[in-house]
Write a protein that holds these residues in place. Structure first.
Motif, PDB file in Angstrom:
ATOM      1  N   ARG A  14       0.624  -1.031  -0.051  1.00  0.00           N
ATOM      2  CA  ARG A  14       0.046   0.033  -0.035  1.00  0.00           C
ATOM      3  C   ARG A  14       0.944   1.331  -0.018  1.00  0.00           C
ATOM      4  NH1 ARG A  14      -3.342   2.283  -2.603  1.00  0.00           N
ATOM      5  NH2 ARG A  14      -4.191   3.918  -1.707  1.00  0.00           N
ATOM      6  N   THR A  15       2.056   1.250   0.626  1.00  0.00           N
ATOM      7  CA  THR A  15       2.736   2.377   0.803  1.00  0.00           C
ATOM      8  C   THR A  15       3.448   2.677  -0.655  1.00  0.00           C
ATOM      9  OG1 THR A  15       3.584   1.766   2.891  1.00  0.00           O
ATOM     10  CG2 THR A  15       5.098   3.082   1.861  1.00  0.00           C
ATOM     11  N   VAL A  16       3.824   1.824  -1.230  1.00  0.00           N
ATOM     12  CA  VAL A  16       4.315   1.882  -2.890  1.00  0.00           C
ATOM     13  C   VAL A  16       3.103   2.231  -3.718  1.00  0.00           C
ATOM     14  CG1 VAL A  16       5.013   0.507  -5.012  1.00  0.00           C
ATOM     15  CG2 VAL A  16       6.244   0.173  -2.626  1.00  0.00           C
ATOM     16  N   GLU A  17       2.059   1.880  -3.588  1.00  0.00           N
ATOM     17  CA  GLU A  17       0.715   2.075  -4.355  1.00  0.00           C
ATOM     18  C   GLU A  17       0.635   3.519  -3.957  1.00  0.00           C
ATOM     19  OE1 GLU A  17      -1.851  -1.588  -4.927  1.00  0.00           O
ATOM     20  OE2 GLU A  17      -1.862  -0.827  -2.830  1.00  0.00           O
ATOM     21  N   GLN A  18       0.485   4.134  -2.733  1.00  0.00           N
ATOM     22  CA  GLN A  18       0.342   5.501  -2.547  1.00  0.00           C
ATOM     23  C   GLN A  18       1.382   6.544  -3.176  1.00  0.00           C
ATOM     24  OE1 GLN A  18       0.384   5.105   1.810  1.00  0.00           O
ATOM     25  NE2 GLN A  18      -1.941   5.097   1.761  1.00  0.00           N
ATOM     26  N   LYS A  19       2.632   5.943  -3.373  1.00  0.00           N
ATOM     27  CA  LYS A  19       3.661   6.837  -3.918  1.00  0.00           C
ATOM     28  C   LYS A  19       3.338   6.752  -5.527  1.00  0.00           C
ATOM     29  CE  LYS A  19       6.533   8.755  -2.611  1.00  0.00           C
ATOM     30  NZ  LYS A  19       6.750  10.293  -2.301  1.00  0.00           N
ATOM     31  N   LEU A  20       2.993   5.846  -6.037  1.00  0.00           N
ATOM     32  CA  LEU A  20       2.663   5.638  -7.390  1.00  0.00           C
ATOM     33  C   LEU A  20       1.717   6.643  -7.715  1.00  0.00           C
ATOM     34  CD1 LEU A  20       2.968   1.672  -8.103  1.00  0.00           C
ATOM     35  CD2 LEU A  20       4.302   3.471  -9.333  1.00  0.00           C
ATOM     36  N   ASP A  21       0.499   6.640  -6.806  1.00  0.00           N
ATOM     37  CA  ASP A  21      -0.569   7.407  -7.014  1.00  0.00           C
ATOM     38  C   ASP A  21      -0.237   8.845  -6.963  1.00  0.00           C
ATOM     39  OD1 ASP A  21      -2.062   5.347  -7.721  1.00  0.00           O
ATOM     40  OD2 ASP A  21      -3.178   5.187  -5.427  1.00  0.00           O
ATOM     41  N   GLU A  22       0.365   9.115  -5.974  1.00  0.00           N
ATOM     42  CA  GLU A  22       0.913  10.355  -5.489  1.00  0.00           C
ATOM     43  C   GLU A  22       1.591  11.088  -6.845  1.00  0.00           C
ATOM     44  OE1 GLU A  22       4.467  12.297  -2.986  1.00  0.00           O
ATOM     45  OE2 GLU A  22       3.188  11.038  -1.809  1.00  0.00           O
ATOM     46  N   LEU A  23       2.623  10.430  -7.540  1.00  0.00           N
ATOM     47  CA  LEU A  23       3.350  10.784  -8.681  1.00  0.00           C
ATOM     48  C   LEU A  23       2.438  10.728 -10.025  1.00  0.00           C
ATOM     49  CD1 LEU A  23       6.563   9.257  -7.667  1.00  0.00           C
ATOM     50  CD2 LEU A  23       6.139  11.411  -7.581  1.00  0.00           C
ATOM     51  N   GLU A  24       1.293  10.222  -9.751  1.00  0.00           N
ATOM     52  CA  GLU A  24       0.449  10.056 -10.914  1.00  0.00           C
ATOM     53  C   GLU A  24       0.742   9.323 -12.100  1.00  0.00           C
ATOM     54  OE1 GLU A  24      -0.834  14.360 -12.115  1.00  0.00           O
ATOM     55  OE2 GLU A  24      -1.768  14.414 -10.161  1.00  0.00           O
ATOM     56  N   LEU A  25       1.374   7.945 -11.575  1.00  0.00           N
ATOM     57  CA  LEU A  25       2.192   7.114 -12.537  1.00  0.00           C
ATOM     58  C   LEU A  25       1.028   5.983 -12.873  1.00  0.00           C
ATOM     59  CD1 LEU A  25       5.516   6.782 -10.903  1.00  0.00           C
ATOM     60  CD2 LEU A  25       5.038   8.075 -13.147  1.00  0.00           C
ATOM     61  N   GLU A  26       0.975   5.653 -14.257  1.00  0.00           N
ATOM     62  CA  GLU A  26       0.167   4.477 -14.642  1.00  0.00           C
ATOM     63  C   GLU A  26       0.939   3.256 -14.395  1.00  0.00           C
ATOM     64  OE1 GLU A  26      -1.763   4.384 -18.418  1.00  0.00           O
ATOM     65  OE2 GLU A  26      -1.547   6.700 -18.398  1.00  0.00           O
ATOM     66  N   TYR A  27       0.379   2.313 -13.854  1.00  0.00           N
ATOM     67  CA  TYR A  27       0.992   1.106 -13.465  1.00  0.00           C
ATOM     68  C   TYR A  27       0.157   0.113 -13.684  1.00  0.00           C
ATOM     69  CZ  TYR A  27      -0.896   1.284  -8.504  1.00  0.00           C
ATOM     70  OH  TYR A  27      -1.663   1.621  -7.671  1.00  0.00           O
ATOM     71  N   VAL A  65      12.922  -4.837  -4.887  1.00  0.00           N
ATOM     72  CA  VAL A  65      12.244  -5.456  -3.747  1.00  0.00           C
ATOM     73  C   VAL A  65      12.423  -4.198  -2.543  1.00  0.00           C
ATOM     74  CG1 VAL A  65      12.163  -7.851  -4.267  1.00  0.00           C
ATOM     75  CG2 VAL A  65      14.166  -6.712  -2.803  1.00  0.00           C
ATOM     76  N   GLU A  66      11.708  -4.493  -1.617  1.00  0.00           N
ATOM     77  CA  GLU A  66      11.757  -3.653  -0.391  1.00  0.00           C
ATOM     78  C   GLU A  66      10.910  -2.276  -0.628  1.00  0.00           C
ATOM     79  OE1 GLU A  66      12.664  -4.626   2.424  1.00  0.00           O
ATOM     80  OE2 GLU A  66      13.656  -6.445   1.852  1.00  0.00           O
ATOM     81  N   SER A  67       9.987  -2.053   0.172  1.00  0.00           N
ATOM     82  CA  SER A  67       9.092  -0.793  -0.152  1.00  0.00           C
ATOM     83  C   SER A  67       9.763   0.267  -0.148  1.00  0.00           C
ATOM     84  CB  SER A  67       7.813  -0.977   0.751  1.00  0.00           C
ATOM     85  OG  SER A  67       8.162  -0.961   2.018  1.00  0.00           O
ATOM     86  N   GLU A  68      10.700   0.578   0.914  1.00  0.00           N
ATOM     87  CA  GLU A  68      11.559   1.835   1.162  1.00  0.00           C
ATOM     88  C   GLU A  68      12.401   1.979  -0.114  1.00  0.00           C
ATOM     89  OE1 GLU A  68      13.765   1.490   4.838  1.00  0.00           O
ATOM     90  OE2 GLU A  68      11.793   1.436   6.176  1.00  0.00           O
ATOM     91  N   ASP A  69      12.787   1.008  -0.661  1.00  0.00           N
ATOM     92  CA  ASP A  69      13.936   1.182  -1.701  1.00  0.00           C
ATOM     93  C   ASP A  69      13.004   1.576  -3.025  1.00  0.00           C
ATOM     94  OD1 ASP A  69      15.988   0.436  -0.139  1.00  0.00           O
ATOM     95  OD2 ASP A  69      16.089  -1.434  -1.002  1.00  0.00           O
ATOM     96  N   ILE A  70      11.875   1.071  -2.930  1.00  0.00           N
ATOM     97  CA  ILE A  70      10.941   1.368  -4.237  1.00  0.00           C
ATOM     98  C   ILE A  70      10.458   2.855  -4.156  1.00  0.00           C
ATOM     99  CG2 ILE A  70       8.864   0.664  -5.326  1.00  0.00           C
ATOM    100  CD1 ILE A  70       9.218  -2.229  -4.411  1.00  0.00           C
ATOM    101  N   VAL A  71      10.005   3.097  -3.148  1.00  0.00           N
ATOM    102  CA  VAL A  71       9.569   4.562  -2.819  1.00  0.00           C
ATOM    103  C   VAL A  71      10.785   5.737  -3.053  1.00  0.00           C
ATOM    104  CG1 VAL A  71       8.704   6.230  -1.243  1.00  0.00           C
ATOM    105  CG2 VAL A  71       7.654   3.848  -1.297  1.00  0.00           C
ATOM    106  N   ALA A  72      11.926   5.257  -2.524  1.00  0.00           N
ATOM    107  CA  ALA A  72      12.856   5.978  -2.875  1.00  0.00           C
ATOM    108  C   ALA A  72      13.306   6.025  -4.354  1.00  0.00           C
ATOM    109  CB  ALA A  72      14.066   5.633  -2.083  1.00  0.00           C
ATOM    110  N   TYR A  73      13.403   5.059  -5.057  1.00  0.00           N
ATOM    111  CA  TYR A  73      13.511   4.838  -6.576  1.00  0.00           C
ATOM    112  C   TYR A  73      12.473   5.817  -7.207  1.00  0.00           C
ATOM    113  CZ  TYR A  73      12.994   3.173 -11.150  1.00  0.00           C
ATOM    114  OH  TYR A  73      12.941   3.066 -12.626  1.00  0.00           O
ATOM    115  N   LEU A  74      10.925   5.524  -7.021  1.00  0.00           N
ATOM    116  CA  LEU A  74      10.170   6.392  -7.438  1.00  0.00           C
ATOM    117  C   LEU A  74      10.260   7.839  -7.403  1.00  0.00           C
ATOM    118  CD1 LEU A  74       6.895   3.933  -6.735  1.00  0.00           C
ATOM    119  CD2 LEU A  74       8.248   4.451  -8.905  1.00  0.00           C
ATOM    120  N   GLU A  75      10.722   8.299  -6.390  1.00  0.00           N
ATOM    121  CA  GLU A  75      10.895   9.788  -5.849  1.00  0.00           C
ATOM    122  C   GLU A  75      11.915  10.173  -6.733  1.00  0.00           C
ATOM    123  OE1 GLU A  75       9.545  13.104  -4.709  1.00  0.00           O
ATOM    124  OE2 GLU A  75       8.642  11.350  -3.980  1.00  0.00           O
ATOM    125  N   GLN A  76      12.989   9.494  -6.502  1.00  0.00           N
ATOM    126  CA  GLN A  76      14.230   9.941  -7.356  1.00  0.00           C
ATOM    127  C   GLN A  76      13.948   9.908  -8.908  1.00  0.00           C
ATOM    128  OE1 GLN A  76      17.807   7.735  -6.526  1.00  0.00           O
ATOM    129  NE2 GLN A  76      19.143   8.957  -7.776  1.00  0.00           N
TER     130      GLN A  76
END
Length: 79
Positions: A14-27, A65-76
């Motif tokens: 859910r944390t990763v999904e929220q970041k994807l949604d926040e960045l308005e990325l299609e997935y 893998v790892e939600s923190e790494d994924i969120v950091a990657y998406l943000e960067q």
């Protein structure tokens, strides 16, 4: 297109999904089995059976893998 392997009810997913949604990325979301032994698709892309797992072919990410790494990657990458 970005793909996310997720388990319903998983707070890390859910944390990763929220970041994807926040960045308005299609997935594309792939719901996986509650049982790890039934997660052959996840294992094929990431080498392990845990979730979440992110695939981003546009940036040669084939099983992060790892939600923190994924969120950091998406943000960067997209933030």
């Amino acid at each position: 297109m970005i793909e996310l392997y997720r388990l319903r009810g998983c707070p890390y997913c859910r944390t990763v999904e929220q970041k994807l949604d926040e960045l308005e990325l299609e997935y594309k979301s792939h719901n996986v089995s509650l049982f790890r032994f039934r997660r052959s698709a996840v294992k094929a892309v990431s080498g392990q059976s845990g979730v979440p797992v992110l695939v981003d072919p546009e940036h040669d990410v084939s099983g992060m893998v790892e939600s923190e790494d994924i969120v950091a990657y998406l943000e960067q990458t997209y933030g």
